[in-house]
Design an enzyme around this catalytic site. Structure first.
Site, short mmCIF file in Angstrom:
data_model
loop_
_atom_site.label_atom_id
_atom_site.label_comp_id
_atom_site.label_asym_id
_atom_site.label_seq_id
_atom_site.Cartn_x
_atom_site.Cartn_y
_atom_site.Cartn_z
N TYR A 35 -10.76 2.36 -29.90
CA TYR A 35 -10.95 2.50 -28.38
C TYR A 35 -10.41 1.20 -27.81
CZ TYR A 35 -12.68 2.22 -23.65
OH TYR A 35 -12.82 2.03 -22.26
N LYS A 73 -7.02 -0.08 -26.01
CA LYS A 73 -7.08 -0.60 -24.52
C LYS A 73 -6.23 -1.98 -24.56
CE LYS A 73 -9.15 1.10 -21.30
NZ LYS A 73 -8.59 2.13 -20.48
N1 LIG Z 1 -17.13 4.00 -18.58
C1 LIG Z 1 -16.93 2.68 -18.67
O1 LIG Z 1 -18.11 1.93 -18.82
C2 LIG Z 1 -15.74 2.00 -18.54
C3 LIG Z 1 -14.54 2.57 -18.39
N2 LIG Z 1 -13.56 1.91 -18.73
C4 LIG Z 1 -12.01 2.62 -18.34
O2 LIG Z 1 -12.33 3.47 -17.25
C5 LIG Z 1 -11.44 4.60 -17.27
C6 LIG Z 1 -12.31 5.64 -16.77
O3 LIG Z 1 -13.26 5.92 -17.64
P1 LIG Z 1 -14.66 7.06 -17.42
O4 LIG Z 1 -14.30 7.49 -16.04
O5 LIG Z 1 -15.70 6.35 -17.91
O6 LIG Z 1 -14.11 8.14 -18.48
P2 LIG Z 1 -14.02 9.70 -18.32
O7 LIG Z 1 -13.81 10.40 -19.89
O8 LIG Z 1 -15.19 10.11 -17.30
O9 LIG Z 1 -12.49 10.09 -17.76
C7 LIG Z 1 -11.31 10.11 -18.39
C8 LIG Z 1 -10.57 11.17 -18.10
O10 LIG Z 1 -9.44 11.23 -18.56
C9 LIG Z 1 -8.90 12.43 -18.70
N3 LIG Z 1 -8.04 12.46 -19.74
C10 LIG Z 1 -8.33 12.22 -21.11
N4 LIG Z 1 -7.18 12.51 -22.12
C11 LIG Z 1 -6.15 12.80 -21.03
C12 LIG Z 1 -4.70 12.96 -21.28
N5 LIG Z 1 -4.32 13.15 -22.48
N6 LIG Z 1 -4.08 13.65 -20.41
C13 LIG Z 1 -4.86 13.59 -18.91
N7 LIG Z 1 -6.01 13.18 -18.84
C14 LIG Z 1 -6.65 12.84 -19.70
C15 LIG Z 1 -10.27 13.16 -19.25
O11 LIG Z 1 -10.07 14.49 -18.92
C16 LIG Z 1 -11.23 12.72 -18.18
O12 LIG Z 1 -11.47 13.35 -16.96
C17 LIG Z 1 -11.02 4.55 -18.96
O13 LIG Z 1 -9.58 4.18 -18.93
C18 LIG Z 1 -11.93 3.90 -19.49
O14 LIG Z 1 -11.32 3.26 -20.69
C19 LIG Z 1 -13.38 0.57 -18.63
C20 LIG Z 1 -14.47 -0.04 -18.78
C21 LIG Z 1 -15.98 0.53 -18.92
#
Ligand SMILES: NC(=O)C1=CN([C@@H]2O[C@H](COP(=O)(O)OP(=O)(O)OC[C@H]3O[C@@H](n4cnc5c(N)ncnc54)[C@H](O)[C@@H]3O)[C@@H](O)[C@H]2O)C=CC1
Ligand SMILES: CC(C)=CCC[C@@H](C)[C@H]1CC[C@H]2C3=C(CC[C@]12C)[C@@]1(C)CCC(=O)C[C@@H]1CC3
Length: 339
Positions: free
Chosen positions: A138, A142
């Site tokens: 991951y 990133k």
């Molecule tokens: N949750 C955390 O603690 C952290 C998250 N991030 C980043 O923040 C962002 C959001 O994370 P979250 O909201 O926690 O994750 P999440 O899993 O809740 O949301 C990700 C969304 O991306 C969508 N998705 C995945 N693959 C896809 C594709 N091929 N095409 C279209 N949509 C797609 C999923 O359906 C989901 O709705 C990510 O980029 C993650 O790397 C960064 C640091 C910390």
């Protein structure tokens, strides 16, 4: 083209949905692009599709001036090919689609973990080098994703980019942090503190992360220092990892962990379990709770300075940590002990 028309890629996810709600409150016209539609909201248009599909993306980017890209496969997955396809190839497709659709600004949700190698980071700044040995696939993807987006920034082409690096996002509707914690507690495995329990970590309330994204979008201009830069967005209140976990657990009616285990011992056991799981993989799939990556996250210091975000975009976290914890605990009545 209105400067308040935007698309949130990954807008059905935890962070994405909070971002969409806030953008709507602030008078933006919002498209969501995601592989799934998780909710409905007046004034928001949903486009279901895979971000690797440029034609599908182009429909959602039509007449839009700002794109927020916060889609990613879940960090817990061990599917290397999926991370490569979505985070690297897919982000390249997003950039191409933005060019073709005439999008002016791309705001990427990156991660502070792009510089984390499993050893202490104290008040880390954005100029720390990318991790040479990232802790998992991951994080590896990133890093590549962030580089692609920042290198695509071009004042000449009128395409401006910026990366937001949050850390340890938590808050209502998070499917990861609180649910994993409660599940571990319900299985009786939250009795131990790894190390002496003094390691400081950033946990960032989701609304503060959203605030950072919107500030970045609104300050990103051809003459601003934000172009092609990465910004840490945290609560700016590093907290002891185990105090934070204990506060959430106690708030939900579970006991706080009490017994200390040496970090190197737990890390060694986690490494051994990981190797056993790897060897047995052709026969049986085992997912240990204690992975080396999780032990490193639970037992080291990893907190970051957001001085650059304060200076360049006037960032201040609107919700303090204690209030954020209370709001989060109250939002999970179904995870209370005995519920
Ligand atoms: N949750 C955390 O603690 C952290 C998250 N991030 C980043 O923040 C962002 C959001 O994370 P979250 O909201 O926690 O994750 P999440 O899993 O809740 O949301 C990700 C969304 O991306 C969508 N998705 C995945 N693959 C896809 C594709 N091929 N095409 C279209 N949509 C797609 C999923 O359906 C989901 O709705 C990510 O980029 C993650 O790397 C960064 C640091 C910390
Ligand atoms: C700050 C930051 C990057 C947080 C990320 C969230 C998750 C990686 C953590 C959320 C719950 C945590 C957790 C553990 C490791 C890290 C998390 C998954 C343990 C598995 C660590 C070892 C234990 O004793 C149990 C913990 C349960 C909760």
């Amino acid at each position: 083209m209105s400067s308040k028309r935007c698309t949130v890629i990954g807008g059905s996810g935890f962070l994405g949905r909070h971002l969409v709600e806030r953008l709507v409150d602030r008078g933006y016209t919002v498209n969501v692009f995601d592989i799934r539609q998780a909710y409905e909201l007046p004034g928001v248009t949903f486009h279901q599709g895979d971000l690797c599909d440029k034609q599908a993306l182009l429909v959602a980017l039509k007449d839009v001036s700002i794109v927020f890209h916060c889609a990613s496969p879940a960090p817990g997955s061990d599917d290397r090919a999926l991370f490569q396809r979505v985070n690297i190839d897919g982000t390249q497709t997003v950039i191409q689609a933005c060019h073709e659709a005439g999008v002016q600004k791309l705001i990427l949700t990156s991660s502070a973990s792009v510089v984390f190698e499993g050893t202490d980071i104290k008040n880390g700044r954005e100029d720390l080098p990318y991790a040479k040995k990232p802790i998992d696939y991951y994080t590896e993807t990133k890093i590549q994703q962030e580089k692609l987006v920042l290198e695509a920034c071009s004042k000449e082409k009128g395409f401006l980019t910026v990366a937001i690096r949050p850390h340890g996002i938590f808050g209502p509707r998070d499917p990861q942090l609180v649910p994993i914690l409660v599940d571990t507690a319900r299985r009786g495995k939250m009795k131990f503190i790894i190390g002496d329990g003094s390691n400081l970590v950033d946990f960032t309330y989701v609304e503060n992360v959203v605030h950072g994204h919107i500030l970045a979008a609104e300050h990103l201009k051809a003459d601003s220092p934000l172009c092609g830069q990465a910004y840490h967005i945290t609560n700016d209140e590093p907290v002891r990892f185990w105090d934070f976990m204990s506060q959430i657990l106690v708030g939900l009616g579970y006991s706080a962990p009490r017994y200390h285990l040496p970090y190197t011992l737990v890390y060694g056991i986690a490494l051994l379990l990981w190797l056993i799981a790897l060897v047995l993989r052709p026969l049986i799939r085992i997912k240990p709770t204690f992975t080396p990556m999780r032990v490193a996250l639970a037992g080291t210091h990893h907190y970051y300075s957001c001085t650059r975000a304060k200076k360049d975009m006037g960032y201040q976290p609107p919700v303090p940590l204690q209030e954020a914890i209370v709001r989060t605990v109250e939002s999970y009545p179904h995870l209370q002990k005995g519920a």
